[in-house]
Design a protein around this motif. Sequence first.
Motif, short mmCIF file in Angstrom:
data_model
loop_
_atom_site.label_atom_id
_atom_site.label_comp_id
_atom_site.label_asym_id
_atom_site.label_seq_id
_atom_site.Cartn_x
_atom_site.Cartn_y
_atom_site.Cartn_z
N GLY A 13 -58.88 2.78 -14.64
CA GLY A 13 -60.20 2.35 -15.05
C GLY A 13 -60.94 3.39 -15.88
O GLY A 13 -62.15 3.43 -15.89
N ARG A 44 -50.61 1.53 -18.01
CA ARG A 44 -51.02 0.20 -18.46
C ARG A 44 -52.27 0.31 -19.34
O ARG A 44 -53.34 0.63 -18.87
CB ARG A 44 -51.33 -0.73 -17.29
CG ARG A 44 -51.64 -2.14 -17.78
CD ARG A 44 -52.01 -3.12 -16.71
NE ARG A 44 -52.23 -4.41 -17.32
CZ ARG A 44 -53.37 -4.80 -17.88
NH1 ARG A 44 -54.41 -3.99 -17.85
NH2 ARG A 44 -53.48 -5.99 -18.45
N GLU A 52 -56.89 3.10 -22.99
CA GLU A 52 -57.64 2.99 -21.75
C GLU A 52 -56.63 2.84 -20.62
O GLU A 52 -55.80 1.94 -20.64
CB GLU A 52 -58.55 1.75 -21.82
CG GLU A 52 -59.12 1.33 -20.48
CD GLU A 52 -60.59 1.63 -20.33
OE1 GLU A 52 -61.07 2.58 -20.97
OE2 GLU A 52 -61.25 0.90 -19.59
N ASP A 53 -56.67 3.74 -19.68
CA ASP A 53 -55.80 3.61 -18.51
C ASP A 53 -56.45 2.55 -17.63
O ASP A 53 -57.29 2.84 -16.78
CB ASP A 53 -55.71 4.96 -17.79
CG ASP A 53 -54.69 4.93 -16.67
OD1 ASP A 53 -54.18 6.00 -16.31
OD2 ASP A 53 -54.40 3.84 -16.16
N THR A 54 -56.05 1.31 -17.83
CA THR A 54 -56.79 0.21 -17.20
C THR A 54 -56.66 0.23 -15.68
O THR A 54 -57.56 -0.21 -14.98
CB THR A 54 -56.31 -1.15 -17.71
OG1 THR A 54 -54.94 -1.32 -17.35
CG2 THR A 54 -56.42 -1.22 -19.22
#
Lengths: 328, 114, 633
Positions: free
Chosen positions: A237, A213, A232-234
């Motif tokens: 984080g 994501r 950004e690997d949300t």
Amino acid sequence: MEVAGQLASLGCQVTLIEKEQETGGHLKNWYHLFPDRRSSDEVAEYLNKQIDHDNISIYVATTILQMERKNRTFIIKTDHGKEIYADAVVVATGFDLFRSERKEEYGYGIYDNVISSADLELMFRKGELKLANGKTPGKIGLVHCVGSRDEKVGNRYCSKLCCITAVKQAIEIKERIKDARVFCFYMDMRMGGALYEEIYREAQEKYGINFIRGKVSEAGVTINNNLVVKVEDTLAGRPLKMELDMLVLMAGMEMSEGGRKIAEMGGLRTGENRFFAAADNHYGSNNSNIEGIFYAGTCTAPMTITETISHARAAATSVINYLKSGKS
Amino acid sequence: MEKFGFTLSKGRVINYDSNDRSIADYILQMEPSFRSCIECGACAATCTAGNFTEFSLREFNILMKRGENDQVREHIRKCMLCGKCSLVCPRGVNTRNVIVLAKEAFQKSESYAI
Amino acid sequence: MQFDPFVIPFNIGLYFILFYAVIRSIIWFRDLSRPDKLRLQRGFFGRAFGQSLKEIFLESLIHKKILKTNSRLGYMHMSLAFGWFLLILFGTIEADFFGEKHLNPPYKSIFFRFFNPDHGRTELEAAYAFLMDIILAFILSGLVLAIIKRFSSKVVGMKKTTRLKTIDKIALTSLWVIFPARLIAESLTSGAYGTGSFLTGTLGGWLVTFLPAKQVAYPFWWLYSLSLGTFFLLLPLTRYLHIPTELFLIFMRNSGIRTGDKAGSFSEVQVYSCSSCGICIDQCQMNYAAGINDMQSAYLIKAIRNNEDTSMIAHNCLMCSRCDQKCPVGIELSAIRMIQRRSVEAENEFKNIWKGYFRKRNNIAQEKVNGQPAYKYLPEINSEKADILYFAGCMTHLTPAIKKSMIKILDASGLNWSFIDEEGGVCCGRPLMLAGNDKEARELINYNSQLIWKSGAHTLVTSCPICYKVFKESYYIDVEVLHHTQYIKNLIDEGAVKMNFLHKRVAYHTPCELGRNSGIYKEPKDVIRHVAILENTGYDDENSLCCGGSLGNLKISHQKKHQIALDAAARLTTKNPEALITACPLCKKTFLSATETRVADIAEIVAEAIITPQARKRQYQHSLSVKESADIS
């Protein structure tokens, strides 16, 4: 085509005007369709049979220059000098794919091996899934929401079917290249159709497709000319960097160029998303703001093929009812 | 017998009701587009400062909105205001203004002065 | 000695304003820096003196610049300024020539008709009275325009005009009353005595038929004097202070004084020189394309004058400098806005009207945030050695087509070059400066300067005008700083790279940071003409538009930016060029989503046109084979 077929079988005389050399629209560029992976050629065959009817006259490679209304009759002038008189008009101008070079930071047309989802379908049709240098890709990334849900390219809306297409294509890639590592970079997983969520699960469980994501901000190349994406690997984080062999951009749907011209010509209202605006969102989605002109299919909004055909049949019913009311 | 209950570790839980969200409120008031953030992370991915250090605007946004301001206060000055984040945001959030306002808000509120 | 109590208000007003002007000028002079003081002194005695006088005549009186921009507005200003000047000049001559003495106090010339009502019977006197009437008519024609403009700005072709405060309105009213009062007073007196010329005499003659002219005239002379006195007394509190201040500004500017980074005498003089003509509002793209009309330069200056908080308004500007370029008074509007951006919030608005006569200037802030360095996290500097450095800049990384083209061009030049921020470098620092954070910017500038110095390069090429401006002006490095258009121009001039001619019709958009803000107009156009057919857009050089994507505006929403971009793109592509060429990655990105026309950077079309060594070899071989087959020896 479906509208024409339905109306013809219900007794109307239909004139089908097609801008391109052949009818069929984008369908002939697809390979297998979701949700059940059946061949698009079968659907194309069905549609071709629909328009193979005595009541239907077809003009291909024909553009409409003018559309006028006199009393209850429509007069349509084509670029071949023909004048066509009609009691009702159905606009089914379809959609255009978002041109991925407009999202320059993804490198479409700039770096090798950045392709669009449509390009990938064509590769499937040709039966070859290879990089520009002929080698087989080992790591493939799919970027969701290219040209959709994006203020920066002027398309706020969601194109609805790119998520399921991405999952489908991810599975198809894995089927062709068993050891491939496939990554889908998404903002949301929009699986809102019948069997979609099940396919998503299958992609994870059976095919080991990775879902990350994060919206890819840009693609670049390394010194060795490999593609690299920044995202950004949300969910974790943290920022994530990954080298890939091939990047597939899930291009969204836009109002077609031809449709836009028809809108101007005929005084037809379009919405904020530039697609045709239906007269009513619930029980009038085939009606335009002009009596006697109807809409069918993706010219009103992004739709799946199933929905397009249903919408077309609804358009046919609306036309018949309109014609009946006129005669009485 | 030991107490066999269900207790959340107090350190980790976001105590939404008691958290101080005044920083985020200040930003929301002055920059309405802050509302539109969907945490997609494009800003953090493209960030110039993020290339060199721990700096994720996406993370800071969500932390401020939840009222967890301490981490943000530590890092917020690292931004170079280059503007790449504003250029990639799909929701059109005015990210540069969000950062400038956050710095202002921290400065103004004594408990958070940086 | 001719005297009447009614002249007292006028005298009070006049002597007050003269006294005030002198005191104010002394204060301004005193507050100048030492070098500026010397400059000003030289400016009063050198060639600059004549230049200043000429400019005062052309701009303060004739308003030539406003006339050129907007003839009706210009006429309005000219008629009031020049007309009033002529009235005073010829009135003084009239009083000294025809009056009882040869040196008269000012009130004698202003109220000449009252004290010499019999004047006008001889031929010479009549001719002179005719002259005075023409001047008065001239002023009144402009006054009519001004009154209409206040209620409907379209009459003078302006889309928006400045809003006024109460004191301004009172002063404006008294200004408007002056000349009609003079007209009626003179007419009544002329009518009573049978003198006057085509205007005053005719009007007077008619009035006398139903009014006891001599008695009615007297209150109008009082009105004339009172309106003059009121106007002079209120002048320092209103925008009309620009009348005397502009004169001082012209001398200062022609002496070589410029606005610095901090507020000072010169910035204050400029602030008071603004006549609120409204041209900056009218020409501002944020106004006419996005409907934002409360932050333009005229409003900023008004806020500064009134000691209001400018933090919101100061940052809400594209910094495109179109208003600088259009300002008829030549105020350095962008520089003044930058000073506001650097300062903290203003002191409270002055409540006491008397304080308004001598307002305290806003001082530059102490540090806005704490003194700790903000960018300690930057890594140690390891530079590749090279002769030429290419700095893409943050924005160019989001337009990789430009990067790719620059790499091709630099490779084709055959020189020893290095891509200094290939993996994403440190920002050049200008965005921080635009936001008023000079101290933080200085940290980044120091870091990048070290990077450049350690590489041993002699030339720095950048494809972003924002970076170019800061490298050129704020970095203290010993290298030649070139924008990529300048670098490519050098390559073309030296013949280092051969290019095809692309036979495409293109339009060029001058980026604000490159054009108005850095003065580079010629090189980009020369480069384009070398490879394509360049068509004028009507928005060329200093007149160019802003794309709207500016980093200079911290507050504007994306939607409004897009509206500006759509408007600008439409204006630039009216002739349907095959491509819209820019020289800035931010402009390119902004226009890409605003027009269907192809948008490309200069580097891209140059890269398209370049004949690479391999291609050249092939071309040569091909021409050889053609020669062979045609049997040409």
